[in-house]
Design an enzyme around this catalytic site. Structure first.
Site, PDB file in Angstrom:
ATOM      1  N   LYS A  83      -0.185 -42.213 -74.127  1.00  0.00           N
ATOM      2  CA  LYS A  83       0.525 -43.000 -75.136  1.00  0.00           C
ATOM      3  C   LYS A  83       1.954 -43.251 -74.646  1.00  0.00           C
ATOM      4  O   LYS A  83       2.673 -42.304 -74.289  1.00  0.00           O
ATOM      5  CB  LYS A  83       0.561 -42.241 -76.464  1.00  0.00           C
ATOM      6  CG  LYS A  83       0.187 -43.070 -77.687  1.00  0.00           C
ATOM      7  CD  LYS A  83       0.212 -42.201 -78.934  1.00  0.00           C
ATOM      8  CE  LYS A  83      -0.175 -42.981 -80.157  1.00  0.00           C
ATOM      9  NZ  LYS A  83      -0.075 -42.181 -81.402  1.00  0.00           N
TER      10      LYS A  83
HETATM   11  O1  G3P Z   1       0.380 -41.456 -85.257  1.00  0.00           O
HETATM   12  C1  G3P Z   1       1.061 -42.657 -85.377  1.00  0.00           C
HETATM   13  C2  G3P Z   1       1.002 -43.186 -86.793  1.00  0.00           C
HETATM   14  O2  G3P Z   1      -0.349 -43.226 -87.223  1.00  0.00           O
HETATM   15  C3  G3P Z   1       1.881 -42.408 -87.759  1.00  0.00           C
HETATM   16  O3  G3P Z   1       1.616 -42.851 -89.063  1.00  0.00           O
HETATM   17  O4  G3P Z   1       2.047 -42.586 -91.522  1.00  0.00           O
HETATM   18  O5  G3P Z   1       3.615 -41.483 -89.851  1.00  0.00           O
HETATM   19  O6  G3P Z   1       3.612 -43.965 -90.155  1.00  0.00           O
HETATM   20  P1  G3P Z   1       2.764 -42.696 -90.195  1.00  0.00           P
END
Ligand code: G3P
Length: 237
Positions: A83
């Site tokens: 990533k």
């Molecule tokens: O892992 C990356 C992403 O899915 C994080 O999500 O909810 O923290 O914006 P969030």
């Protein structure tokens, strides 16, 4: 559409993988830090638990350091997807890791169609647009998915898969599926909500009550001749 688990909690990942409905995992530096475990050990365990791509994020921000860390992460298991952040340095590292090393790369923290276009240009295996974080700013995160889908579909050369991240609700899942996303990555707790419906539960309870009242059960029939086992061979004479 493929379903990935957005987590670094190995127990949760194992539980989801056991359903047979999971196609991969995405982790991020926040998840790994919260786990309190060494990243290489943790990613190795997750890669053993799930056959599909497992995203492991670099911590570096310069191209050379991203490549160095990416090669280390990529050596953990064949199903590691490195990533990289959607920055100029991240795209340069993406180009090297995919074109010269044949590794999978998930370019993350995507918030615009032009960013996604450049990630595909850099040879990314996946691009991760963050739907929820755009919605948090009252910007339509779903519009971004539609834009990326339309752009990628214009050019056969762009083979990057749209991996929707920051997806937090069942409505998000339906919307990204309607938009044509290739993958959605979800927190473990969202998966059961995709299936639950009160009318399903009510209907099943009614079926079971009526069946019970009927007093019968579904059992294998007794053999016509004791000791002769029924063979339901596939059309065998
Ligand atoms: O892992 C990356 C992403 O899915 C994080 O999500 O909810 O923290 O914006 P969030």
């Amino acid at each position: 559409m493929k379903f990935f688990v957005d987590s670094a909690n190995v127990e949760d990942i194992r539980e989801m993988a056991a359903t047979g409905l999971i196609d991969g995992v995405t982790t991020n530096p926040t998840f790994v830090a919260k786990s309190g475990r060494p990243i290489l050990e943790l990613i190795g365990e997750i890669c053993a638990a799930v056959e599909g791509p497992v995203s492991a994020e670099v911590a570096a921000t310069s191209t050379d350091e991203m490549i160095r860390e990416g090669l280390i992460l990529g050596s953990v298991a064949p199903n590691v997807a490195i990533k990289l952040p959607l920055t100029w340095d991240g795209l340069k590292a993406c180009k090297v890791l995919t074109a010269s090393h044949g590794l999978m790369v998930n370019v993350t923290l995507c918030f615009s169609a032009n960013q996604a276009l450049m990630a595909a240009k850099a040879g990314a295996t996946f691009v991760s647009p963050f739907v929820g974080r755009l919605d948090d700013l009252n910007i339509d995160g779903l519009e971004l998915i539609h834009e990326i889908r339309a752009i990628y579909d214009n050019y056969d050369a762009l083979q990057t898969e749209i991996l929707c991240a920051s997806v937090r609700t069942p409505n998000h899942v339906k919307a990204v599926a309607l938009a044509g996303a290739d993958v959605v990555t979800l927190p473990p707790e969202v998966f059961p909500k995709l299936v639950e419906h009160p009318l399903t539960e009510k209907g099943l309870a009614a079926f079971m009550a009526d069946w019970e009242a009927g007093g019968q059960s579904i059992e294998a029939p007794e053999p016509a001749v004791p000791g002769i086992k029924l063979d339901r061979g596939a059309g065998k004479a």
